[in-house]
Design an enzyme around this catalytic site. Structure first.
Site, PDB file in Angstrom:
ATOM      1  N   SER A   1     -56.923 108.700 -65.434  1.00  0.00           N
ATOM      2  CA  SER A   1     -55.877 109.457 -65.784  1.00  0.00           C
ATOM      3  C   SER A   1     -54.745 108.654 -66.197  1.00  0.00           C
ATOM      4  O   SER A   1     -54.013 109.067 -66.804  1.00  0.00           O
ATOM      5  CB  SER A   1     -55.415 109.219 -64.306  1.00  0.00           C
ATOM      6  OG  SER A   1     -55.511 107.980 -63.133  1.00  0.00           O
ATOM      7  N   GLU A   2     -55.036 106.571 -65.771  1.00  0.00           N
ATOM      8  CA  GLU A   2     -54.058 105.976 -66.863  1.00  0.00           C
ATOM      9  C   GLU A   2     -55.284 104.620 -67.005  1.00  0.00           C
ATOM     10  O   GLU A   2     -56.022 104.599 -66.672  1.00  0.00           O
ATOM     11  CB  GLU A   2     -52.690 105.582 -66.392  1.00  0.00           C
ATOM     12  CG  GLU A   2     -51.630 106.729 -66.659  1.00  0.00           C
ATOM     13  CD  GLU A   2     -52.098 107.745 -65.433  1.00  0.00           C
ATOM     14  OE1 GLU A   2     -50.586 108.423 -65.261  1.00  0.00           O
ATOM     15  OE2 GLU A   2     -52.128 107.381 -64.710  1.00  0.00           O
ATOM     16  N   THR A   3     -54.977 104.817 -68.575  1.00  0.00           N
ATOM     17  CA  THR A   3     -55.172 103.413 -69.350  1.00  0.00           C
ATOM     18  C   THR A   3     -54.091 102.232 -69.673  1.00  0.00           C
ATOM     19  O   THR A   3     -53.477 102.876 -70.433  1.00  0.00           O
ATOM     20  CB  THR A   3     -56.488 103.704 -69.768  1.00  0.00           C
ATOM     21  OG1 THR A   3     -57.081 103.821 -69.554  1.00  0.00           O
ATOM     22  CG2 THR A   3     -56.823 102.164 -70.997  1.00  0.00           C
ATOM     23  N   HIS A  47     -49.410 103.849 -60.029  1.00  0.00           N
ATOM     24  CA  HIS A  47     -50.245 103.110 -60.273  1.00  0.00           C
ATOM     25  C   HIS A  47     -50.455 102.595 -61.303  1.00  0.00           C
ATOM     26  O   HIS A  47     -50.925 101.111 -60.716  1.00  0.00           O
ATOM     27  CB  HIS A  47     -51.544 103.986 -59.033  1.00  0.00           C
ATOM     28  CG  HIS A  47     -52.221 104.687 -60.526  1.00  0.00           C
ATOM     29  ND1 HIS A  47     -52.600 105.535 -61.639  1.00  0.00           N
ATOM     30  CD2 HIS A  47     -53.616 104.262 -60.525  1.00  0.00           C
ATOM     31  CE1 HIS A  47     -53.366 105.817 -62.053  1.00  0.00           C
ATOM     32  NE2 HIS A  47     -54.029 104.561 -61.861  1.00  0.00           N
TER      33      HIS A  47
END
Length: 271
Positions: free
Chosen positions: A43-45, A74
């Site tokens: 979902s995120e990097t 997060h």
């Protein structure tokens, strides 16, 4: 470059929301960051860089498979965990992160917690958008208790349902979302968990985000100290077989969002 993958918002291994963190990423281009974010398919990097603001301890860039975000929760906690674990020493008691949304304070204690940034959009949702939201969630308008904009960067609109069971029962119509990023919340009648939360954001390349700090920050600014207690624990990820636990606290007008963080993968990455 050093690399860590950090699980955020769960005390149980592999049951939170992972974030990929690349250290020392100052030399990377936007195209390289975007390509790696697509490749991880998380979902995120995030990418840790030297700060440009003297008040910050480090700078963070946050990418989804679909593009860059000015702020996300997060990734903020997971990247702070990775920065500290790699030997980062904050200038003060708290950490200060520089990101697209400005400076974000991260409090250290038994767990990490970030101060919710100001909302970039708030207030009532117009009737046409409510119709779109209900279509995307496959809900009659009568099932919605309240809606409001709670956007702190990613674009969240908040939807309150009657209870947690209604939240867990949702089966969205992904084709109807368009550019909507919908956060849904419903209360539990009793027990240690105050609410169940779900985050729907197919435009970012992920239909449902497992556990979402930015959304929970917006929900806290909306409901904490009113419909919800000033301090509570939100559950998120149940529908995705995760056990996300987000601790939200309203203190002197500021909302703090915290939870567990643990490194699950550590090594190097060649970009």
């Amino acid at each position: 470059m050093d690399f860590r993958q950090v699980d955020v918002f769960s005390s149980e291994p592999l049951r939170g929301n992972p974030v990929a963190v690349v250290h020392g990423a100052d030399a990377l281009t936007d195209d390289q960051m975007a390509a790696f974010a697509r490749w991880t398919n998380l979902s995120e990097t995030t990418f840790l860089l030297e700060p440009t603001d003297p008040a910050a301890d480090y700078r963070l860039r946050i990418w989804t498979p679909g593009g860059e975000l000015p702020f996300a929760g997060h990734p903020t906690l997971g990247s702070a965990h990775a920065w500290l674990e790699a030997g980062g020493v904050p200038a003060g008691t708290d950490l200060v992160q520089e990101c697209g949304a400005g400076l974000v304070t991260i409090r250290r204690g038994d767990t990490l917690a970030f101060a919710a940034p100001p909302l970039t959009r708030s207030g009532p949702v117009d009737a046409a958008d409510v119709v779109r939201i209900c279509a995307a969630l496959r809900l009659p308008e009568a099932a919605v208790v309240e809606t409001t904009w709670i956007d702190n960067g990613p674009g969240w609109v908040g939807v309150l349902l009657a209870d947690a069971a209604a939240v867990l029962a949702l089966e969205p119509d992904w084709a109807a979302f368009g550019d909507l990023k919908i956060g849904v919340v419903g209360p539990y009648a009793d027990g240690p968990l105050a609410v169940e939360v779900r985050a729907f954001c197919p435009g970012y390349g992920m239909p449902e985000d497992p556990v979402t700090g930015s959304l929970n920050a917006g929900i806290g600014q909306w409901l904490a100290g009113g419909r919800l207690p000033s301090s509570y624990v939100a559950s998120q990820g149940t529908a995705l077989q995760r056990v996300g636990r987000v601790h939200v606290e309203l203190v002197d007008g500021d909302v703090w969002v915290g939870g567990e963080t643990r490194t699950t993968v550590a090594g190097t990455v060649d970009l």
